[in-house]
Design a protein around this motif. Structure first.
Motif, PDB file in Angstrom:
ATOM      1  N   UNK A   1       0.888  -1.086   0.132  1.00 12.20           N
ATOM      2  CA  UNK A   1       0.127   0.088  -0.035  1.00 12.20           C
ATOM      3  C   UNK A   1       0.902   1.266  -0.146  1.00 12.20           C
ATOM      4  N   UNK A   2       0.586   2.493  -0.695  1.00 12.95           N
ATOM      5  CA  UNK A   2       1.227   3.440  -0.686  1.00 12.95           C
ATOM      6  C   UNK A   2       0.502   4.297   0.051  1.00 12.95           C
TER       7      UNK A   2
ATOM      8  N   UNK B   1      10.418   2.192   0.334  1.00 14.62           N
ATOM      9  CA  UNK B   1      10.804   3.331  -0.540  1.00 14.62           C
ATOM     10  C   UNK B   1       9.742   3.161  -1.721  1.00 14.62           C
ATOM     11  N   UNK B   2       9.437   4.235  -2.606  1.00 11.19           N
ATOM     12  CA  UNK B   2       8.633   4.201  -3.615  1.00 11.19           C
ATOM     13  C   UNK B   2       9.519   4.710  -4.736  1.00 11.19           C
ATOM     14  N   UNK B   3       9.514   4.185  -5.815  1.00 10.51           N
ATOM     15  CA  UNK B   3      10.458   4.658  -6.937  1.00 10.51           C
ATOM     16  C   UNK B   3       9.357   4.628  -8.124  1.00 10.51           C
ATOM     17  N   UNK B   4       9.919   5.582  -9.085  1.00 11.99           N
ATOM     18  CA  UNK B   4       9.121   5.957 -10.286  1.00 11.99           C
ATOM     19  C   UNK B   4       7.689   6.428 -10.208  1.00 11.99           C
TER      20      UNK B   4
ATOM     21  N   UNK C   1      -1.809   9.039  -8.141  1.00 11.32           N
ATOM     22  CA  UNK C   1      -0.534   8.641  -7.916  1.00 11.32           C
ATOM     23  C   UNK C   1      -0.134   7.410  -8.160  1.00 11.32           C
ATOM     24  N   UNK C   2       0.810   7.107  -8.734  1.00 12.01           N
ATOM     25  CA  UNK C   2       1.121   5.627  -9.151  1.00 12.01           C
ATOM     26  C   UNK C   2       2.567   5.471  -8.995  1.00 12.01           C
ATOM     27  N   UNK C   3       3.046   4.281  -8.437  1.00 10.71           N
ATOM     28  CA  UNK C   3       4.760   4.111  -8.066  1.00 10.71           C
ATOM     29  C   UNK C   3       4.949   2.774  -7.711  1.00 10.71           C
ATOM     30  N   UNK C   4       6.251   2.460  -7.794  1.00  8.37           N
ATOM     31  CA  UNK C   4       6.643   1.004  -7.476  1.00  8.37           C
ATOM     32  C   UNK C   4       7.121   0.897  -6.205  1.00  8.37           C
ATOM     33  N   UNK C   5       6.469   0.029  -5.437  1.00  6.97           N
ATOM     34  CA  UNK C   5       7.082  -0.193  -4.066  1.00  6.97           C
ATOM     35  C   UNK C   5       7.994  -1.258  -4.090  1.00  6.97           C
ATOM     36  N   UNK C   6       9.536  -0.978  -3.708  1.00  9.94           N
ATOM     37  CA  UNK C   6      10.331  -1.751  -3.784  1.00  9.94           C
ATOM     38  C   UNK C   6      10.615  -2.807  -3.153  1.00  9.94           C
TER      39      UNK C   6
ATOM     40  N   UNK D   1       1.614   0.546  -6.874  1.00 12.77           N
ATOM     41  CA  UNK D   1       0.915   0.855  -5.779  1.00 12.77           C
ATOM     42  C   UNK D   1       0.164   2.185  -6.157  1.00 12.77           C
ATOM     43  N   UNK D   2      -0.925   2.573  -5.741  1.00 14.93           N
ATOM     44  CA  UNK D   2      -1.662   3.639  -6.248  1.00 14.93           C
ATOM     45  C   UNK D   2      -2.096   4.277  -4.946  1.00 14.93           C
TER      46      UNK D   2
END
Length: 345
Positions: free
Chosen positions: A163-164, A194-197, A267-272, A278-279
């Motif tokens: 989850x973000x 960490x959230x990336x991209x 917002x969209x991101x990749x959870x490392x 994740x959104x």
């Protein structure tokens, strides 16, 4: 009111009129919000099937931890009370070792025997005798195995679901930006993961009055100063420059309130940790905008600490400023901005 820039041709104008985010154009009640601040859709469905509306698995996975354990504990209590009642009907005298000296002691022993059977613990002080008591105990033990298998899978699903946890500033602001003004809000990652991209999309929804007097909801995508960052270690102030091509150009806060403007954020991101997408989503209504303000720094001043310190409690701190368009960044500020573009917002 036509918010489109007059230089846009008819094809672009027609395309913007067709633009829709999935809410449709017929939600025209000025008091109706499309997206709640917690990211949930402000939509209530009626007329669906019972099980579709109940949707137990989804509700138990997405509800809060407090609510989850409250529901599990309530279900466990009610189920044991039901089986205690069944043992009373069958006859508690068929539970060998049960205390029969009073009604209270009988029911207490039936309840705790039920809990021991449901969890397959079976301490041995009380044991069923006779066909019916043994049958009820056998059914309850089987039911217990199934229920606790489901509860365990739900618990695992909740822990393993990425989850973000993004914090948003309480208010969006309209602030001086370079030599114009900008619509801004601030975000920060609440968790240590960490959230990336990170990618962000912002759209403005308004109610436009048609020539026939009917209100129709329109959607306009807002161009951002920066819509993507590779890393997100600190805070990010997301900016929409209010230039002549912006649908917000020439509109003050009062105009936005009259138009029932709502700013929808995705917002969209990749959870490392799990390497999964994740959104996070939220919205700001025009009433939640502060015109003539800027965000205060979130970095704590600890010289010589050797580490960047970010105070999350300051995410919504703002200072009052003039909205004049005379602000021009210094050379130093421009250089700092260029250096930080690749890393943070």
């Amino acid at each position: 009111m036509n918010l489109l820039h007059p230089k846009k041709d008819k094809l672009v104008e027609a395309e913007e009129k067709r633009r829709d985010l999935g809410f449709g154009t017929q939600i025209n009640d000025p008091d109706t919000r499309l997206l709640n601040r917690d990211g949930s859709f402000n939509v209530k469905r009626e007329g669906g099937g019972f099980w579709s509306e109940l949707n137990i698995f989804n509700r138990l996975v997405v509800c809060s931890w407090g609510r989850f354990f409250e529901l599990i504990a309530s279900f466990y209590l009610v189920l044991n009370l039901i089986f205690a009642g069944i043992y009373e009907i069958v006859g508690i005298e068929n539970l060998q070792g049960a205390d029969m000296t009073s009604v209270r002691s009988r029911l207490m022993d039936a309840f705790f025997f039920s809990s021991q059977t449901l969890t397959t613990v079976g301490y041995g002080r009380i044991a069923p005798i006779g066909f019916w008591a043994s049958t009820v105990a056998a059914v309850e033990s089987l039911l217990g195995l199934l229920i606790f298998a489901l509860a365990t899978s739900l618990l695992y699903g909740r822990f393993s679901r990425p989850v973000a946890h993004i914090l948003y500033s309480d208010k969006a602001i309209i602030s001086p930006y370079l030599d114009v003004t900008g619509f801004m809000f601030r975000i920060v990652n609440e968790r240590a993961n960490q959230l990336i991209d990170l990618q962000v999309e912002v759209a403005m929804s308004i109610l436009e009055k048609q020539p026939n007097g009917k209100l129709l909801r329109r959607y306009y995508g807002l161009d951002l100063e920066r819509s993507k960052v590779n890393f997100f270690p600190t805070n990010w102030t997301i900016v929409h420059p209010i230039t002549q091509t912006s649908p917000m150009f020439g509109l003050g806060k009062e105009d936005l309130v009259k138009l029932d403007a709502e700013f929808l954020i995705l917002i969209k991101a990749t959870e490392d940790t799990f390497n999964q997408t994740v959104h996070s989503r939220t919205s700001y209504h025009s009433r939640e905008i502060v015109a003539g303000a800027k965000f205060s720094p979130m970095f704590s001043d600890k010289e010589g600490a050797g580490v960047v310190t970010l105070d999350l409690t300051k995410i919504s701190d703002i200072q009052e400023v003039s909205l004049s368009s005379e602000y021009v960044p210094t050379v130093k500020e421009v250089e700092i901005g260029k250096q930080s573009d690749f890393f943070i917002g």
